[in-house]
Design a protein around this motif. Sequence first.
Motif, mmCIF file in Angstrom:
data_model
loop_
_atom_site.group_PDB
_atom_site.id
_atom_site.type_symbol
_atom_site.label_atom_id
_atom_site.label_comp_id
_atom_site.label_asym_id
_atom_site.label_seq_id
_atom_site.Cartn_x
_atom_site.Cartn_y
_atom_site.Cartn_z
ATOM 1 N N GLY B 168 25.752 -14.026 10.903
ATOM 2 C CA GLY B 168 26.728 -13.297 10.095
ATOM 3 C C GLY B 168 28.146 -13.535 10.576
ATOM 4 N N GLY B 170 30.742 -11.690 9.915
ATOM 5 C CA GLY B 170 31.561 -10.478 9.914
ATOM 6 C C GLY B 170 31.955 -10.016 11.303
ATOM 7 N N LYS B 179 18.153 -10.502 8.650
ATOM 8 C CA LYS B 179 18.633 -9.291 7.979
ATOM 9 C C LYS B 179 18.072 -9.233 6.558
ATOM 10 C CE LYS B 179 23.105 -7.741 8.616
ATOM 11 N NZ LYS B 179 24.534 -7.720 8.285
ATOM 12 N N ASN B 196 30.860 -7.388 2.154
ATOM 13 C CA ASN B 196 31.946 -6.762 2.889
ATOM 14 C C ASN B 196 33.190 -7.646 2.829
ATOM 15 O OD1 ASN B 196 33.631 -5.588 4.772
ATOM 16 N ND2 ASN B 196 32.011 -5.189 6.266
ATOM 17 N N GLU B 199 37.947 -6.926 5.206
ATOM 18 C CA GLU B 199 38.847 -7.690 6.078
ATOM 19 C C GLU B 199 39.958 -6.839 6.697
ATOM 20 O OE1 GLU B 199 40.932 -11.432 4.663
ATOM 21 O OE2 GLU B 199 39.478 -12.133 6.108
ATOM 22 N N GLY B 200 39.527 -5.994 7.623
ATOM 23 C CA GLY B 200 40.474 -5.042 8.169
ATOM 24 C C GLY B 200 41.323 -5.560 9.313
ATOM 25 N N GLY B 287 35.362 -1.048 7.151
ATOM 26 C CA GLY B 287 34.738 -2.345 7.366
ATOM 27 C C GLY B 287 33.404 -2.196 8.072
ATOM 28 N N GLU B 289 29.754 -1.077 8.407
ATOM 29 C CA GLU B 289 28.916 -1.087 7.207
ATOM 30 C C GLU B 289 28.485 0.288 6.711
ATOM 31 O OE1 GLU B 289 25.885 -3.848 8.087
ATOM 32 O OE2 GLU B 289 24.908 -2.642 9.614
ATOM 33 N N ASN B 323 26.505 -8.268 3.869
ATOM 34 C CA ASN B 323 27.012 -9.418 4.606
ATOM 35 C C ASN B 323 28.492 -9.597 4.346
ATOM 36 O OD1 ASN B 323 23.954 -11.083 4.181
ATOM 37 N ND2 ASN B 323 24.945 -10.899 6.163
ATOM 38 N N ASN B 324 29.092 -10.333 5.233
ATOM 39 C CA ASN B 324 30.491 -10.688 5.116
ATOM 40 C C ASN B 324 30.687 -11.779 4.039
ATOM 41 O OD1 ASN B 324 32.507 -12.994 6.424
ATOM 42 N ND2 ASN B 324 33.325 -10.932 6.491
ATOM 43 N N SER B 327 29.663 -15.249 5.142
ATOM 44 C CA SER B 327 28.212 -15.433 5.242
ATOM 45 C C SER B 327 27.661 -15.821 3.870
ATOM 46 C CB SER B 327 27.539 -14.151 5.729
ATOM 47 O OG SER B 327 28.193 -13.634 6.862
#
Lengths: 162, 623
Positions: B168, B170, B179, B196, B199-200, B287, B289, B323-324, B327
């Motif tokens: 991943g 993220g 996962k 996700n 993007e913090g 961000g 999850e 997932n990010n 990913s």
Amino acid sequence: MPLQEVVEVNESVDLAPLDKVLDEYASERGAVIPVLQRAQEIYGYLPKEVLKHIAKRMNVPVSQVYGVATFYAQFSMMPKGRHTVEICDGTACHVRGAAQIIKVLEQELGIKAGETTPDRRVTLRVVFCLGSCALAPVAVLDGQIVGRLVPDKAARLVRELE
Amino acid sequence: MTEPIYRADVLVCGGTGCVSSGSLKVMEVLRAELERVGLSQEVRVVETGCRGFCAQGPIMVIYPDGIFYCQVKPEDVPVIVEETLLKGRIVQRLVYSEPESHTNVPLYENIPFYEKQQRVTLRNCGIIDPERIEEYIARGGYEALAKALTTMTPEQVIEEVKASGLRGRGGAGFLTGLKWEFTAKAPGDVKYVVCNADEGDPGAFMDRSILEGDPHSVIEGMIICGYAVGAHEGYIYCRAEYPLAIKRLKLAIQQAEEYGLLGENILGTDFSFRLKIKEGAGAFVCGEETALIASIEGRRGEPRPRPPFPAVQGLWGKPTNNNNVKSYANIAQIIANGAEWFAKIGTPRSPGTAIFALTGKVRHTGLVEVPMGITLREIIFDVGGGILNNKRFKAVQTGGPLGGCLPESGLDLKVDFDSLRQAGAVMGSGGMIVVDEDTCMVEFSKYFLTFATAESCGKCVPCRVGGRRMLELLTKITNGEGTLEDIAKIEEIATGMENGSLCALGQLTPGPIRSALRYFREEFEAHVTEHRCPAKQCTALIQYVIDPNKCTGCGRCRRACPVQVIAGDRRMIHVINQAGCIKCGTCYEVCPFDAVVKVSGETIPVPEAPIPVGTFKPVETQA
Ligand SMILES: Cc1cc2nc3c(=O)[nH]c(=O)nc-3n(C[C@H](O)[C@H](O)[C@H](O)COP(=O)(O)O)c2cc1C
Ligand code: SF4
Ligand code: SF4
Ligand code: FES
């Protein structure tokens, strides 16, 4: 995040456009956040009546709506100034001197970041990364990105706002 | 009307970086100019996503030759049309010039910034028009989806992703295939797929560039995931600060629906999948999850303890795969080219590429994609072109506010999930900030700590209170009021937060300080024992002073000072009134004679009031 006060502003609010939005989201689950976002687009901020009205129409306690509105940085319960100046203090802008720019603008406007001048001319905000790091330090003046700022240029731009 | 057959394509970057340096205007002028000279049926203008070389924006690439122009201004357009598009000649002054050798590099493929890069996840970014699904399809888009839906079972898809070794993107580097398997095996009829895109990390924009430049790659990955885990609905949770990304995503979803790639009976199979976009509202913790899921549900974005993991109990209590962006963006290629192909890129334990938003004091800031296993030195000095203004490299920070920094001795580290973690930094989701000798590591750690504590959701005590206390102590140190015990206390609190916080925000908040203390301890100690900031950055410990022997009395600084505390007149040595100085550094920047100096822990003699240039005698006016 500092606790935000719900301010009393003597402005009557027209709830009709809000009702339209509420109708649109009537059947969607978890719609409090998008409704608040749309409401803020309409009114520029979230007046007390608006929060109450949303709570009533969506059948949730006002405390919950208030809880959501205060949690997220995007929501403001204070009327905005005629101009909004957003200074990026993301990492890239920070290492290229954003802190100095914020300081100069706070000095220039006589307010702290996050506040609005008493004459409602300018709202000063700090934001984090606008994706224009290559032009750091960056600010957004009323939606327009201005890059490669230096303190005196920033002060000048803000002084020129009507 | 059918599309004309174009003889040349002019690609202009419409990513956020180039837009803010004026690419939209360039495009507008270009279209008008082509119309004017009668080329609009021969030359096509394509607005692409980010090409990564943001520092040189606005960027323009002209195909079929691949001529690369940078820093293009609207005034340059008529010349480009006249010279390049009509006469086939290269406009040398717009070509990228190697800063070291001053040689011009006219062709995209030869630019050193791209040489060590390997574009896998970003393979379409900057090449296609993200607003036209046809261009994505023309580059092999949605073939993987067709392959998965018509020739593979969901189990086979999961096996393929597992075999690829994809981890991943993220931050945590968890195996994506595993996962997916958890979600697929979790009991329940209704399942969800979440992307996700929050993007913090305040200094990173990889996810945004993908969403803006190649939104379909993320959508295709999500649909394949839906098929694999048995979900029929997906959400993309995108930061509200990314209006362009949201606009392009909406358009991409709509086009995919029109093509029958989203909706009921996708590609004629009995698989159905829908996608919705949820806009975030500006909270870093979202961000995480479980907080993200709470936010989609319309609640305050507060994390909750895991397990149960979202794979078992996620959105609306149902099994959810999160997932990010990056990913998902890798999935289609893994399915299309096979797991083996992917596993060969990068290192055995971290296959694939890493995407970094390379920023800070490097020459070529921008978005870079490199194979895992490359060294930091190669990224910073070869791709990034080294440090700006010939300053000295000091540290590189990865992983943003929850990451850590590495000093010069870490430059030869091979980048992957595990090596960075061992060294005290983390892969994170891809922010990479390079700082030079002018950055104070105490202040730098304080910056990240300030950010992280402001974003603590407040639900658990170690994070809410620990972060605050640590920030107070750090502020004492940057003010020159700290003690050695304060440093020890910071380390004690850090341990408490790492062990006692509910979510990774609290657990990782001490990361930047930990690594700074590990590699730059003497800098902390200088603040405490000598009240000196070696990098001359902590404003409480520095002064701006005008060197009376260098000042020519030109008055530049006096006019530029935003608080007007510089006294002087023509041909007079200027003097800064220290009491009113806000230490913004403007005078330091503008003085053409380098007469303004920064001092910390030392004093230099100056006159009390302006005196004529050349008359200064230090003995009479000891400071
Ligand atoms: C405070 C905090 C912020 C996070 N921010 C992000 C983020 O912006 N984007 C992201 O993909 N993951 C973020 N994560 C990690 C997610 O919780 C999660 O691990 C990730 O989205 C899983 O995707 P992956 O398996 O594809 O890496 C964050 C975690 C924490 C604790
Ligand atoms: S660690 Fe911090 S952000 Fe995470 S739950 Fe606790 S208070 Fe909230
Ligand atoms: S300090 Fe520099 S800018 Fe200021 S008056 Fe002297 S020479 Fe000019
Ligand atoms: S840090 Fe300011 S634009 Fe990225």
